[in-house]
Design a protein around this motif. Sequence first.
Motif, PDB file in Angstrom:
ATOM      1  N   PHE A 275      17.972  -3.336  -6.214  1.00 41.92           N
ATOM      2  CA  PHE A 275      17.198  -3.015  -7.402  1.00 41.92           C
ATOM      3  C   PHE A 275      15.791  -2.573  -6.985  1.00 41.92           C
ATOM      4  O   PHE A 275      15.215  -3.103  -6.025  1.00 41.92           O
ATOM      5  N   GLU A 276      15.267  -1.623  -7.717  1.00 42.54           N
ATOM      6  CA  GLU A 276      13.912  -1.155  -7.452  1.00 42.54           C
ATOM      7  C   GLU A 276      12.911  -1.999  -8.253  1.00 42.54           C
ATOM      8  O   GLU A 276      13.203  -2.464  -9.349  1.00 42.54           O
ATOM      9  N   LEU A 277      11.736  -2.159  -7.656  1.00 42.61           N
ATOM     10  CA  LEU A 277      10.668  -2.934  -8.289  1.00 42.61           C
ATOM     11  C   LEU A 277       9.508  -2.015  -8.639  1.00 42.61           C
ATOM     12  O   LEU A 277       9.184  -1.109  -7.878  1.00 42.61           O
ATOM     13  N   ASN A 278       8.899  -2.302  -9.782  1.00 46.50           N
ATOM     14  CA  ASN A 278       7.639  -1.620 -10.085  1.00 46.50           C
ATOM     15  C   ASN A 278       6.492  -2.540  -9.719  1.00 46.50           C
ATOM     16  O   ASN A 278       6.678  -3.699  -9.339  1.00 46.50           O
ATOM     17  N   VAL A 279       5.302  -2.044  -9.834  1.00 51.00           N
ATOM     18  CA  VAL A 279       4.137  -2.790  -9.368  1.00 51.00           C
ATOM     19  C   VAL A 279       3.919  -4.066 -10.177  1.00 51.00           C
ATOM     20  O   VAL A 279       3.527  -5.109  -9.634  1.00 51.00           O
ATOM     21  N   SER A 280       4.178  -4.030 -11.479  1.00 48.50           N
ATOM     22  CA  SER A 280       3.942  -5.215 -12.311  1.00 48.50           C
ATOM     23  C   SER A 280       4.922  -6.334 -11.968  1.00 48.50           C
ATOM     24  O   SER A 280       4.547  -7.514 -11.890  1.00 48.50           O
ATOM     25  N   ASP A 281       6.198  -5.973 -11.730  1.00 50.02           N
ATOM     26  CA  ASP A 281       7.190  -6.990 -11.360  1.00 50.02           C
ATOM     27  C   ASP A 281       6.851  -7.593  -9.999  1.00 50.02           C
ATOM     28  O   ASP A 281       7.012  -8.805  -9.789  1.00 50.02           O
ATOM     29  N   PHE A 282       6.387  -6.748  -9.084  1.00 51.78           N
ATOM     30  CA  PHE A 282       6.035  -7.272  -7.766  1.00 51.78           C
ATOM     31  C   PHE A 282       4.844  -8.228  -7.861  1.00 51.78           C
ATOM     32  O   PHE A 282       4.804  -9.234  -7.139  1.00 51.78           O
ATOM     33  N   LYS A 283       3.897  -7.928  -8.703  1.00 53.81           N
ATOM     34  CA  LYS A 283       2.737  -8.810  -8.862  1.00 53.81           C
ATOM     35  C   LYS A 283       3.179 -10.198  -9.316  1.00 53.81           C
ATOM     36  O   LYS A 283       2.626 -11.215  -8.868  1.00 53.81           O
ATOM     37  N   LYS A 284       4.179 -10.256 -10.191  1.00 52.04           N
ATOM     38  CA  LYS A 284       4.668 -11.553 -10.665  1.00 52.04           C
ATOM     39  C   LYS A 284       5.309 -12.338  -9.517  1.00 52.04           C
ATOM     40  O   LYS A 284       5.098 -13.549  -9.382  1.00 52.04           O
TER      41      LYS A 284
ATOM     42  N   PHE B 244      10.977 -21.936  -5.718  1.00 50.23           N
ATOM     43  CA  PHE B 244      11.903 -21.356  -4.733  1.00 50.23           C
ATOM     44  C   PHE B 244      13.138 -20.771  -5.427  1.00 50.23           C
ATOM     45  O   PHE B 244      13.629 -19.708  -5.029  1.00 50.23           O
ATOM     46  N   ASN B 245      13.655 -21.446  -6.428  1.00 51.62           N
ATOM     47  CA  ASN B 245      14.807 -20.907  -7.167  1.00 51.62           C
ATOM     48  C   ASN B 245      14.479 -19.556  -7.790  1.00 51.62           C
ATOM     49  O   ASN B 245      15.291 -18.622  -7.748  1.00 51.62           O
ATOM     50  N   TYR B 246      13.287 -19.466  -8.346  1.00 53.34           N
ATOM     51  CA  TYR B 246      12.859 -18.215  -8.973  1.00 53.34           C
ATOM     52  C   TYR B 246      12.733 -17.104  -7.925  1.00 53.34           C
ATOM     53  O   TYR B 246      13.247 -15.985  -8.110  1.00 53.34           O
ATOM     54  N   LEU B 247      12.075 -17.400  -6.811  1.00 55.44           N
ATOM     55  CA  LEU B 247      11.842 -16.392  -5.778  1.00 55.44           C
ATOM     56  C   LEU B 247      13.150 -15.975  -5.089  1.00 55.44           C
ATOM     57  O   LEU B 247      13.366 -14.785  -4.817  1.00 55.44           O
ATOM     58  N   SER B 248      14.009 -16.931  -4.789  1.00 56.27           N
ATOM     59  CA  SER B 248      15.275 -16.600  -4.106  1.00 56.27           C
ATOM     60  C   SER B 248      16.193 -15.773  -5.003  1.00 56.27           C
ATOM     61  O   SER B 248      16.867 -14.850  -4.523  1.00 56.27           O
ATOM     62  N   ARG B 249      16.219 -16.089  -6.294  1.00 56.92           N
ATOM     63  CA  ARG B 249      17.061 -15.317  -7.210  1.00 56.92           C
ATOM     64  C   ARG B 249      16.585 -13.872  -7.311  1.00 56.92           C
ATOM     65  O   ARG B 249      17.385 -12.926  -7.240  1.00 56.92           O
ATOM     66  N   LEU B 250      15.269 -13.682  -7.454  1.00 62.52           N
ATOM     67  CA  LEU B 250      14.734 -12.323  -7.531  1.00 62.52           C
ATOM     68  C   LEU B 250      14.918 -11.586  -6.200  1.00 62.52           C
ATOM     69  O   LEU B 250      15.206 -10.382  -6.179  1.00 62.52           O
ATOM     70  N   TYR B 251      14.755 -12.304  -5.103  1.00 57.51           N
ATOM     71  CA  TYR B 251      14.939 -11.680  -3.793  1.00 57.51           C
ATOM     72  C   TYR B 251      16.373 -11.178  -3.618  1.00 57.51           C
ATOM     73  O   TYR B 251      16.607 -10.061  -3.122  1.00 57.51           O
TER      74      TYR B 251
ATOM     75  N   GLN C 289       0.825  -1.213   0.000  1.00 61.81           N
ATOM     76  CA  GLN C 289       0.000   0.000   0.000  1.00 61.81           C
ATOM     77  C   GLN C 289       0.858   1.260   0.000  1.00 61.81           C
ATOM     78  O   GLN C 289       0.474   2.283  -0.581  1.00 61.81           O
ATOM     79  N   ASN C 290       2.000   1.194   0.634  1.00 61.67           N
ATOM     80  CA  ASN C 290       2.925   2.338   0.642  1.00 61.67           C
ATOM     81  C   ASN C 290       3.795   2.395  -0.612  1.00 61.67           C
ATOM     82  O   ASN C 290       4.682   3.251  -0.702  1.00 61.67           O
ATOM     83  N   GLU C 291       3.556   1.469  -1.555  1.00 62.87           N
ATOM     84  CA  GLU C 291       4.294   1.388  -2.815  1.00 62.87           C
ATOM     85  C   GLU C 291       5.784   1.134  -2.587  1.00 62.87           C
ATOM     86  O   GLU C 291       6.628   1.515  -3.403  1.00 62.87           O
ATOM     87  N   ASN C 292       6.087   0.500  -1.456  1.00 65.03           N
ATOM     88  CA  ASN C 292       7.465   0.101  -1.175  1.00 65.03           C
ATOM     89  C   ASN C 292       7.595  -1.370  -1.570  1.00 65.03           C
ATOM     90  O   ASN C 292       7.606  -2.270  -0.719  1.00 65.03           O
ATOM     91  N   TYR C 293       7.697  -1.604  -2.872  1.00 64.76           N
ATOM     92  CA  TYR C 293       7.653  -2.968  -3.390  1.00 64.76           C
ATOM     93  C   TYR C 293       8.926  -3.753  -3.058  1.00 64.76           C
ATOM     94  O   TYR C 293       8.889  -4.982  -2.956  1.00 64.76           O
ATOM     95  N   ARG C 294      10.006  -3.053  -2.862  1.00 64.34           N
ATOM     96  CA  ARG C 294      11.253  -3.727  -2.482  1.00 64.34           C
ATOM     97  C   ARG C 294      11.103  -4.346  -1.094  1.00 64.34           C
ATOM     98  O   ARG C 294      11.470  -5.512  -0.867  1.00 64.34           O
ATOM     99  N   LEU C 295      10.571  -3.586  -0.143  1.00 60.96           N
ATOM    100  CA  LEU C 295      10.352  -4.113   1.198  1.00 60.96           C
ATOM    101  C   LEU C 295       9.255  -5.182   1.190  1.00 60.96           C
ATOM    102  O   LEU C 295       9.351  -6.194   1.907  1.00 60.96           O
ATOM    103  N   ALA C 296       8.249  -4.990   0.375  1.00 58.31           N
ATOM    104  CA  ALA C 296       7.165  -5.975   0.282  1.00 58.31           C
ATOM    105  C   ALA C 296       7.690  -7.317  -0.233  1.00 58.31           C
ATOM    106  O   ALA C 296       7.266  -8.385   0.230  1.00 58.31           O
TER     107      ALA C 296
END
Length: 257
Positions: free
Chosen positions: A229-238, A214-221, A165-172
């Motif tokens: 790296f900064e995230l936009n809303v569409s990348d965070f949704k994925k 898990f490989n996908y999520l850990s690599r992006l994390y 909600q705070n648009e802090n997608y990196r922390l989310a």
Amino acid sequence: MEIKTKAIRLFVFLLLFLKLGGLPPALYSAPILQKESLQLDTTPIEFDKSIIESYKTDDNYNYFKTIVEPSAWDKFKNWLNLQWNKFLNWLLSGIEEGNLWNYVALILKILVIIGIGVLIIWLFSKYYSSRQKTSAQHQNLVNLSEEEQLLRQKDLLSLVEEAEQNENYRLASRYLFLNTLKHLREKKIIDYQFQKTNSDYKSEITQDIIKTDFNYLSRLYEFVWYGDFELNVSDFKKIKSRSENLIINLKNLKADG
């Protein structure tokens, strides 16, 4: 005997004659000073004032010079200069003689100095790298301790929604990944320990369908959180969709069991 007596009398007579009047007064009396020689010239002498001033400004005629006590900095520079001169005398001693062994000794001295310098630099770099490593480990422990506290929360998804909600997608995304680790630990898919890495967890996951997500999520994390790296809303949704899919697969594994 009579002749000697007459001679003595004659000698005494001559002395009396010379003293009483036989010679001019100038020969047996003190000279009389002329009156003119006793008179003094009292006329004042005039001096050129410009010459006097020039003497006043000349340091060579200043006999009342003030001795200034050297400052601490001046004393240190003098001491340093003295030590440097001693070092040069030690280093170059015997060179003027032109002896071969003196040149050999000079080369050995230079090699020793270089060796000591290299040793000091190596020790300093070793100490600095050790300090950096200790500091980094301490920082990691602090972060992992915070991570452990977050994993103990009952509902990490509320933190995910708040950051979203705070648009802090990196922390989310961080909260989302921790929620994934929490579910994996609860299902005993992984043995969570704060000193372990994501690679360690990958090796513990034996289910292919879980390991893929898990490989996908850990690599992006790692890219987003540690790579800053900064995230936009569409990348965070994925990322969120992939995390939800992993949790659904975990529930299906339990149902199958």
